[in-house]
Design a protein around this motif. Structure first.
Motif, PDB file in Angstrom:
ATOM      1  N   THR A   1      19.340  39.965 -13.766  1.00 50.99           N
ATOM      2  CA  THR A   1      18.382  40.039 -12.657  1.00 50.99           C
ATOM      3  C   THR A   1      18.950  39.351 -11.422  1.00 50.99           C
ATOM      4  OG1 THR A   1      16.552  40.051 -14.214  1.00 50.99           O
ATOM      5  CG2 THR A   1      16.030  39.546 -11.926  1.00 50.99           C
ATOM      6  N   HIS A   2      19.542  38.186 -11.613  1.00 53.74           N
ATOM      7  CA  HIS A   2      20.194  37.505 -10.492  1.00 53.74           C
ATOM      8  C   HIS A   2      21.347  38.341  -9.957  1.00 53.74           C
ATOM      9  CE1 HIS A   2      18.675  33.482 -12.221  1.00 53.74           C
ATOM     10  NE2 HIS A   2      17.903  33.836 -11.218  1.00 53.74           N
ATOM     11  N   ALA A   3      22.133  38.871 -10.878  1.00 54.70           N
ATOM     12  CA  ALA A   3      23.322  39.642 -10.492  1.00 54.70           C
ATOM     13  C   ALA A   3      22.962  40.932  -9.764  1.00 54.70           C
ATOM     14  CB  ALA A   3      24.167  39.954 -11.726  1.00 54.70           C
ATOM     15  N   ASP A   4      21.749  41.416  -9.938  1.00 58.35           N
ATOM     16  CA  ASP A   4      21.303  42.596  -9.183  1.00 58.35           C
ATOM     17  C   ASP A   4      21.227  42.307  -7.689  1.00 58.35           C
ATOM     18  OD1 ASP A   4      21.033  44.064 -11.492  1.00 58.35           O
ATOM     19  OD2 ASP A   4      18.846  43.826 -11.613  1.00 58.35           O
ATOM     20  N   HIS A   5      21.070  41.043  -7.345  1.00 56.43           N
ATOM     21  CA  HIS A   5      20.879  40.656  -5.942  1.00 56.43           C
ATOM     22  C   HIS A   5      22.012  39.819  -5.366  1.00 56.43           C
ATOM     23  CE1 HIS A   5      16.819  42.253  -6.064  1.00 56.43           C
ATOM     24  NE2 HIS A   5      16.682  41.657  -7.231  1.00 56.43           N
ATOM     25  N   ASN A   6      22.758  39.167  -6.203  1.00 54.42           N
ATOM     26  CA  ASN A   6      23.838  38.295  -5.754  1.00 54.42           C
ATOM     27  C   ASN A   6      25.047  38.476  -6.667  1.00 54.42           C
ATOM     28  OD1 ASN A   6      22.449  36.597  -3.673  1.00 54.42           O
ATOM     29  ND2 ASN A   6      21.148  36.141  -5.421  1.00 54.42           N
ATOM     30  N   THR A   7      26.223  38.365  -6.095  1.00 52.18           N
ATOM     31  CA  THR A   7      27.445  38.458  -6.903  1.00 52.18           C
ATOM     32  C   THR A   7      28.143  37.113  -7.035  1.00 52.18           C
ATOM     33  OG1 THR A   7      28.727  39.076  -4.946  1.00 52.18           O
ATOM     34  CG2 THR A   7      27.816  40.872  -6.273  1.00 52.18           C
ATOM     35  N   VAL A   8      27.643  36.121  -6.330  1.00 51.80           N
ATOM     36  CA  VAL A   8      28.208  34.775  -6.400  1.00 51.80           C
ATOM     37  C   VAL A   8      27.056  33.777  -6.502  1.00 51.80           C
ATOM     38  CG1 VAL A   8      30.281  35.354  -5.071  1.00 51.80           C
ATOM     39  CG2 VAL A   8      28.257  34.523  -3.882  1.00 51.80           C
ATOM     40  N   ASP A   9      27.362  32.570  -6.935  1.00 57.38           N
ATOM     41  CA  ASP A   9      26.343  31.527  -6.976  1.00 57.38           C
ATOM     42  C   ASP A   9      25.747  31.330  -5.586  1.00 57.38           C
ATOM     43  OD1 ASP A   9      26.995  31.228  -9.623  1.00 57.38           O
ATOM     44  OD2 ASP A   9      28.035  29.316  -9.362  1.00 57.38           O
ATOM     45  N   ILE A  10      24.468  30.965  -5.543  1.00 56.98           N
ATOM     46  CA  ILE A  10      23.788  30.724  -4.270  1.00 56.98           C
ATOM     47  C   ILE A  10      24.118  29.302  -3.833  1.00 56.98           C
ATOM     48  CG2 ILE A  10      21.563  30.609  -3.105  1.00 56.98           C
ATOM     49  CD1 ILE A  10      20.589  32.558  -5.413  1.00 56.98           C
ATOM     50  N   PRO A  11      24.766  29.146  -2.677  1.00 56.99           N
ATOM     51  CA  PRO A  11      25.209  27.810  -2.272  1.00 56.99           C
ATOM     52  C   PRO A  11      24.059  26.890  -1.860  1.00 56.99           C
ATOM     53  CG  PRO A  11      25.698  29.394  -0.551  1.00 56.99           C
ATOM     54  CD  PRO A  11      25.159  30.171  -1.714  1.00 56.99           C
ATOM     55  N   CYS A  12      24.236  25.635  -2.186  1.00 57.42           N
ATOM     56  CA  CYS A  12      23.312  24.594  -1.746  1.00 57.42           C
ATOM     57  C   CYS A  12      23.903  23.964  -0.492  1.00 57.42           C
ATOM     58  CB  CYS A  12      23.155  23.535  -2.839  1.00 57.42           C
ATOM     59  SG  CYS A  12      22.006  22.210  -2.411  1.00 57.42           S
ATOM     60  N   ALA A  13      23.099  23.843   0.545  1.00 56.33           N
ATOM     61  CA  ALA A  13      23.586  23.248   1.790  1.00 56.33           C
ATOM     62  C   ALA A  13      23.941  21.781   1.557  1.00 56.33           C
ATOM     63  CB  ALA A  13      22.521  23.353   2.874  1.00 56.33           C
ATOM     64  N   PRO A  14      24.995  21.320   2.191  1.00 55.47           N
ATOM     65  CA  PRO A  14      25.370  19.908   2.033  1.00 55.47           C
ATOM     66  C   PRO A  14      24.366  19.014   2.771  1.00 55.47           C
ATOM     67  CG  PRO A  14      26.749  20.961   3.674  1.00 55.47           C
ATOM     68  CD  PRO A  14      25.911  22.045   3.073  1.00 55.47           C
ATOM     69  N   PRO A  15      24.326  17.736   2.403  1.00 53.51           N
ATOM     70  CA  PRO A  15      23.438  16.815   3.115  1.00 53.51           C
ATOM     71  C   PRO A  15      23.801  16.758   4.598  1.00 53.51           C
ATOM     72  CG  PRO A  15      24.327  15.796   1.126  1.00 53.51           C
ATOM     73  CD  PRO A  15      25.063  17.080   1.327  1.00 53.51           C
ATOM     74  N   MET A  16      22.791  16.560   5.412  1.00 56.48           N
ATOM     75  CA  MET A  16      23.029  16.444   6.854  1.00 56.48           C
ATOM     76  C   MET A  16      23.523  15.033   7.176  1.00 56.48           C
ATOM     77  SD  MET A  16      19.667  18.514   8.224  1.00 56.48           S
ATOM     78  CE  MET A  16      19.985  18.202   9.952  1.00 56.48           C
ATOM     79  N   SER A  17      24.401  14.950   8.148  1.00 57.88           N
ATOM     80  CA  SER A  17      24.897  13.643   8.584  1.00 57.88           C
ATOM     81  C   SER A  17      23.811  12.933   9.387  1.00 57.88           C
ATOM     82  CB  SER A  17      26.141  13.816   9.459  1.00 57.88           C
ATOM     83  OG  SER A  17      25.787  14.433  10.686  1.00 57.88           O
ATOM     84  N   ASP A  18      23.955  11.617   9.534  1.00 53.07           N
ATOM     85  CA  ASP A  18      23.004  10.852  10.334  1.00 53.07           C
ATOM     86  C   ASP A  18      22.941  11.373  11.767  1.00 53.07           C
ATOM     87  OD1 ASP A  18      22.371   9.277   8.170  1.00 53.07           O
ATOM     88  OD2 ASP A  18      23.671   7.610   8.778  1.00 53.07           O
ATOM     89  N   GLU A  19      24.091  11.787  12.311  1.00 57.09           N
ATOM     90  CA  GLU A  19      24.128  12.311  13.684  1.00 57.09           C
ATOM     91  C   GLU A  19      23.314  13.593  13.802  1.00 57.09           C
ATOM     92  OE1 GLU A  19      27.097  11.611  11.958  1.00 57.09           O
ATOM     93  OE2 GLU A  19      27.163   9.590  12.802  1.00 57.09           O
ATOM     94  N   MET A  20      23.424  14.460  12.800  1.00 58.98           N
ATOM     95  CA  MET A  20      22.660  15.704  12.818  1.00 58.98           C
ATOM     96  C   MET A  20      21.162  15.423  12.741  1.00 58.98           C
ATOM     97  SD  MET A  20      25.074  17.896  10.248  1.00 58.98           S
ATOM     98  CE  MET A  20      24.254  19.474  10.397  1.00 58.98           C
ATOM     99  N   ILE A  21      20.775  14.494  11.879  1.00 58.16           N
ATOM    100  CA  ILE A  21      19.360  14.165  11.709  1.00 58.16           C
ATOM    101  C   ILE A  21      18.795  13.534  12.970  1.00 58.16           C
ATOM    102  CG2 ILE A  21      17.761  12.677  10.430  1.00 58.16           C
ATOM    103  CD1 ILE A  21      19.623  13.126   7.978  1.00 58.16           C
ATOM    104  N   LYS A  22      19.549  12.675  13.614  1.00 55.80           N
ATOM    105  CA  LYS A  22      19.084  12.005  14.828  1.00 55.80           C
ATOM    106  C   LYS A  22      19.064  12.939  16.033  1.00 55.80           C
ATOM    107  CE  LYS A  22      20.695   7.474  13.397  1.00 55.80           C
ATOM    108  NZ  LYS A  22      21.734   6.448  13.554  1.00 55.80           N
ATOM    109  N   GLY A  23      19.817  14.016  15.968  1.00 58.55           N
ATOM    110  CA  GLY A  23      19.868  14.960  17.082  1.00 58.55           C
ATOM    111  C   GLY A  23      18.715  15.950  17.004  1.00 58.55           C
ATOM    112  N   ASN A  24      19.003  17.206  17.239  1.00 61.21           N
ATOM    113  CA  ASN A  24      17.998  18.264  17.181  1.00 61.21           C
ATOM    114  C   ASN A  24      17.881  18.701  15.718  1.00 61.21           C
ATOM    115  OD1 ASN A  24      16.457  20.560  17.386  1.00 61.21           O
ATOM    116  ND2 ASN A  24      17.436  21.255  19.258  1.00 61.21           N
TER     117      ASN A  24
END
Length: 147
Positions: free
Chosen positions: A119-142
């Motif tokens: 069922t997963h393979a019907d929609h994706n051919t690779v693992d679904i990536p998890c976004a990396p943690p945001m840096s402090d600069e990214m969080i403090k910005g927009n």
């Protein structure tokens, strides 16, 4: 007020009311939006409105730069994230942001979602990536834009 985007608001409303019914959100967290690519706008759930009292007329119409076009309420705090995604990927017609228990717990693990079955393979051919943690600069910005 006569709503120019009545059908778009209805689509976004219908998507939003499914979220608590399916156990995908808690309290007022999360949202769904629906885009009208021809008019370069989308309808999104207003910030802080409980799902139980949500109505199609509450949806806020926003352009792909995050500017409110129509609506009396404040759009979701995730509006800039939705706007950027709509601008960057022309085939996206809707976005759903949930806070389901399992998805949130999995995201906290910072692991990609593996494909376990056909069922997963019907929609994706690779693992679904998890976004990396945001840096402090990214969080403090927009924050919403960086997300």
């Amino acid at each position: 007020m006569i709503r120019k985007y009545k059908e778009l608001c209805r689509e976004a409303y219908e998507a939003n009311i499914q979220l608590p019914a399916l156990g995908l959100v808690w309290f007022t967290f999360g949202n769904a939006s629906a885009a009208d690519r021809h008019q370069a706008v989308f309808a999104i759930k207003p910030s802080g409105v409980p799902y139980a009292s949500l109505r199609p007329k509450d949806m806020v119409i926003v352009d792909f730069d995050g500017k409110t076009i129509e609506g009396d309420l404040r759009p979701s705090s995730d509006t800039l994230t939705h706007a950027l995604l709509y601008k960057q990927w022309e085939k996206i017609g809707s976005i759903v942001h949930t806070h389901s228990t399992y998805a949130t717990a999995w995201a906290q693990s910072q692991r990609d979602i593996p494909i376990f079955g056909t069922t997963h393979a019907d929609h994706n051919t690779v693992d679904i990536p998890c976004a990396p943690p945001m840096s402090d600069e990214m969080i403090k910005g927009n924050y919403e834009y960086q997300t």
